[in-house]
Scaffold this active site. Structure first.
Site, PDB file in Angstrom:
ATOM      1  N   HIS A 164      -3.444   9.472  13.647  1.00 31.94           N
ATOM      2  CA  HIS A 164      -3.675  10.214  12.403  1.00 31.94           C
ATOM      3  C   HIS A 164      -5.128  10.109  11.927  1.00 31.94           C
ATOM      4  O   HIS A 164      -5.905   9.256  12.373  1.00 31.94           O
ATOM      5  CB  HIS A 164      -2.734   9.737  11.301  1.00 31.94           C
ATOM      6  CG  HIS A 164      -2.952   8.329  10.830  1.00 31.94           C
ATOM      7  ND1 HIS A 164      -4.013   7.946  10.056  1.00 31.94           N
ATOM      8  CD2 HIS A 164      -2.214   7.202  11.020  1.00 31.94           C
ATOM      9  CE1 HIS A 164      -3.934   6.677   9.768  1.00 31.94           C
ATOM     10  NE2 HIS A 164      -2.848   6.184  10.362  1.00 31.94           N
ATOM     11  N   ASN A 175      -6.021   5.069  14.149  1.00 32.82           N
ATOM     12  CA  ASN A 175      -6.905   5.769  13.210  1.00 32.82           C
ATOM     13  C   ASN A 175      -7.928   6.597  13.974  1.00 32.82           C
ATOM     14  O   ASN A 175      -8.530   6.119  14.940  1.00 32.82           O
ATOM     15  CB  ASN A 175      -7.652   4.764  12.342  1.00 32.82           C
ATOM     16  CG  ASN A 175      -6.764   4.088  11.302  1.00 32.82           C
ATOM     17  OD1 ASN A 175      -7.248   3.312  10.492  1.00 32.82           O
ATOM     18  ND2 ASN A 175      -5.467   4.360  11.324  1.00 32.82           N
ATOM     19  N   TYR A 212       0.830  -1.204   0.000  1.00 38.49           N
ATOM     20  CA  TYR A 212       0.000   0.000   0.000  1.00 38.49           C
ATOM     21  C   TYR A 212       0.865   1.254   0.000  1.00 38.49           C
ATOM     22  O   TYR A 212       2.037   1.237   0.390  1.00 38.49           O
ATOM     23  CB  TYR A 212      -0.947   0.031   1.199  1.00 38.49           C
ATOM     24  CG  TYR A 212      -0.239   0.121   2.547  1.00 38.49           C
ATOM     25  CD1 TYR A 212       0.084   1.358   3.103  1.00 38.49           C
ATOM     26  CD2 TYR A 212       0.083  -1.035   3.262  1.00 38.49           C
ATOM     27  CE1 TYR A 212       0.737   1.440   4.331  1.00 38.49           C
ATOM     28  CE2 TYR A 212       0.731  -0.955   4.490  1.00 38.49           C
ATOM     29  CZ  TYR A 212       1.056   0.285   5.016  1.00 38.49           C
ATOM     30  OH  TYR A 212       1.703   0.369   6.224  1.00 38.49           O
ATOM     31  N   SER A 266       8.592   2.744  14.772  1.00 33.71           N
ATOM     32  CA  SER A 266       8.116   1.588  14.011  1.00 33.71           C
ATOM     33  C   SER A 266       6.900   1.942  13.169  1.00 33.71           C
ATOM     34  O   SER A 266       6.122   1.060  12.776  1.00 33.71           O
ATOM     35  CB  SER A 266       7.794   0.424  14.956  1.00 33.71           C
ATOM     36  OG  SER A 266       6.841   0.800  15.933  1.00 33.71           O
ATOM     37  N   GLY A 267       6.727   3.223  12.897  1.00 31.98           N
ATOM     38  CA  GLY A 267       5.680   3.649  11.973  1.00 31.98           C
ATOM     39  C   GLY A 267       4.332   3.924  12.579  1.00 31.98           C
ATOM     40  O   GLY A 267       3.332   3.996  11.858  1.00 31.98           O
ATOM     41  N   CYS A 324      -1.321   1.838  13.466  1.00 29.42           N
ATOM     42  CA  CYS A 324      -1.559   3.234  13.823  1.00 29.42           C
ATOM     43  C   CYS A 324      -2.874   3.388  14.580  1.00 29.42           C
ATOM     44  O   CYS A 324      -3.707   2.478  14.609  1.00 29.42           O
ATOM     45  CB  CYS A 324      -1.591   4.102  12.575  1.00 29.42           C
ATOM     46  SG  CYS A 324       0.022   4.307  11.789  1.00 29.42           S
TER      47      CYS A 324
END
Length: 425
Positions: A348, A368, A330, A343-344, A366
Site C-alpha cells: 500500500h 509500504n 493507531y 493477517s493484515g 505491510c
C-alpha cells in the site's frame, strides 16, 4: 458387464405388435417395446428375445434400467442401457424436455447417463440393430426420488467473467457439510484453453479449493471454465445435488511481484519481463506474541486478494485499542491498498514512510510503497497475482489468506478426496 450385473437390470421382451397390444403397468419392471424392422418368426427359447410369439435369437435384445413406471429411481445411478445380439445405434434421454448427456461403450453394447436430477420424470428411447439389419426400439418412462436435503453451491471465487492473475485458486463453498466428498469431487470439472496440472483440497467439510501445481501457475491470457455437475450426486444420507453450476473466467497477463525485505525493493514483472521497481519498507519486528513476531512481514508466496481505496487500518488486529497510543494504538486511512494475507498485510501507499523506503523496515508488517508506485500497482494488479516476499524469519502459513502455494504439492494432493491430480487442458 457380468452376468450377475445384467441380471440386476430390468428385462424387456420384444414382441410384434398385434391387435391386442402389450402394455406395461405402473410400477412394473417393464416397458412398451416396438419392433421397427421385419423379422422372421422362430421358436421361443427360455427368456430370450421373443418375436411374434416365436423365438428369434438373432433379433437384438435391449435392457434398460430403471424400468418403465419406476417412480423410485436413484438419481446417482443414472440410466443404463445394454444391447445383446446387436449394437446400440442411438439412445435418447430427456428430463423436462431437455436432453441428458451419456456415454456409449467402445463396442456400442452399453450406454450410461450422467447422474439425474432428483424428483424429475424422464423419458428414454433406445435403438439397437444387428448385422442382418434387424432393429429394436425401446421406450421407457420413470421418475427419480426426491431429495430430502439439497446440496447447493453458495459461492464460487473468482467472480463470473473476472480477469484474474496466474495464481488464482478456484474456491467453492457449499450450503452444508459434504459427507461423500469423493462423489462430489468427481462432479467438479476444470477446463482451460492452455493445459495445467492442479488438484482439489478440502479445507473444510463445506469448502474445497483447486489450485495449480507449485511453481506452475496458470499460463497467461487464456479462458478457464469450472463446471459442477452436481445434479443427482448423492453427498450424504437423503442429500442430493439439485442443479449444476458453470463459472467462466479468464487469466490475464502474468503479474509477479517480488519483494525483498533485505534489499528493501519491489520488482514487478509482466509475462517474465521487468516493468517497474521501487523502494519499500517492510515490517520492523519487535512484537512477539506466542512466539510469533507479529510486526514482521511474512515470507512466502502470497496472492493478491482484493483492493481497498482507502483501507482503514487499526491496531485492533493485535488487541490494542486505536486510542491507546502508549501501547502502539493507531487508526490510519490508507490509499491504494492491495491485500495479500488475512493477517493484515497489504502492499500500500505510505507517504509518511517515504524517508525509510529503500533504507529501513519500519511498518507493522505491510509493504509500504511510495504513493505513485502504490497507485500504479493498485491499478495494474488482478486478484490472484503472485507476490513473493523474502528476507524475514516469519514464514507465511499456507492458510493465511490465499497462500495455498505454501503447502508442499504432495501434501496438497493428499487433501483431495480422490488423492489425485487434475489436468485441465
Amino acid at each position: 458387464m457380468s452376468a450377475g450385473q445384467t441380471a440386476g437390470y430390468w428385462r424387456f421382451a420384444v414382441q410384434r405388435v398385434h391387435s391386442a397390444r402389450f402394455r406395461a403397468g405402473t410400477g412394473v419392471a417393464g416397458a412398451v417395446l416396438l419392433l421397427t424392422a421385419a423379422c422372421s418368426g422362430g421358436e421361443k427359447k427360455d427368456d430370450g428375445v421373443t418375436v411374434g410369439g416365436e423365438g428369434d435369437a438373432s433379433a437384438p435384445q435391449v435392457t434398460i434400467n430403471p424400468g418403465n413406471g419406476n417412480g423410485k429411481a436413484a438419481p446417482e445411478a443414472g440410466v443404463v442401457v445394454t444391447a445383446a445380439g446387436g449394437t446400440l445405434q442411438q439412445v435418447t434421454l430427456t428430463g423436462k424436455g431437455k436432453p441428458v448427456e451419456g456415454a456409449m461403450t467402445a463396442d456400442k453394447t452399453g450406454w450410461k447417463s450422467r447422474t439425474l436430477k432428483p424428483g424429475t420424470r424422464y423419458q428414454v428411447t433406445a435403438v439397437a440393430a444387428n448385422p442382418k439389419g434387424k432393429t429394436t426400439t425401446v421406450n421407457a418412462t420413470f421418475a427419480t426420488v426426491r431429495a430430502a436435503n439439497a446440496l447447493e453451491i453458495t459461492d464460487v471465487t473468482p467472480s463470473k467473467g473476472e480477469k484474474v492473475g496466474v495464481g488464482m485458486p478456484i474456491q467453492v463453498t457449499f450450503n452444508r457439510p459434504v459427507a461423500d466428498k469423493k462423489a462430489v469431487e468427481k462432479a467438479l470439472e476444470v477446463r482451460s484453453t492452455k493445459p495445467a496440472t492442479g488438484a482439489w483440497y478440502w479445507v473444510s467439510p463445506s469448502t474445497v479449493i483447486f489450485r495449480t501445481k507449485n511453481g506452475e501457475y496458470w499460463q497467461p491470457n487464456q479462458r478457464v471454465t469450472f463446471t459442477a455437475k452436481l445434479a443427482g450426486v448423492k453427498s450424504g444420507k437423503r442429500t442430493y445435488g439439485t442443479s449444476d453450476l458453470t463459472r467462466r473466467f479468464s487469466i490475464g497477463d502474468s503479474h509477479v511481484l517480488t519483494v525483498s525485505t533485505k534489499t528493501k525493493r519491489a520488482v514487478a514483472k509482466k509475462n517474465g519481463v521487468k516493468v517497474k521497481s521501487w523502494p519499500i519498507s517492510a515490517g520492523k519486528g519487535g512484537r512477539v506474541v506466542n512466539g510469533v513476531d507479529t510486526y514482521l512481514t511474512t515470507s512466502g508466496v502470497h496472492l493478491t486478494m482484493g483492493k481497498e481505496n482507502p483501507a482503514i487500518m487499526t491496531s485492533e488486529w493485535m488487541g490494542v485499542d486505536p486510542k491507546d497510543k502508549k501501547n502502539g494504538g493507531y487508526r490510519e486511512v490508507i490509499p491504494h491498498a492491495v491485500r495479500i494475507s488475512n493477517s493484515g498485510e497489504y502492499v500500500h501507499s505510505m507517504a509518511a514512510t517515504v524517508w525509510a523506503q529503500g533504507r529501513r523496515n519500519v511498518s507493522h508488517g505491510c509493504v509500504n510503497s511510495p504513493p505513485a508506485a502504490a497507485r500504479w500497482f493498485y491499478n495494474w494488479s488482478y486478484r490472484g497475482d503472485v507476490v513473493v516476499i523474502t528476507g524475514t524469519k516469519r514464514r507465511l502459513d499456507w492458510n493465511n489468506g490465499w497462500s495455498y502455494y505454501q503447502m508442499p504439492w504432495s501434501k496438497w494432493v493428499k487433501g483431495s478426496a480422490l488423492n489425485r491430480t487434475v489436468t485441465t487442458g
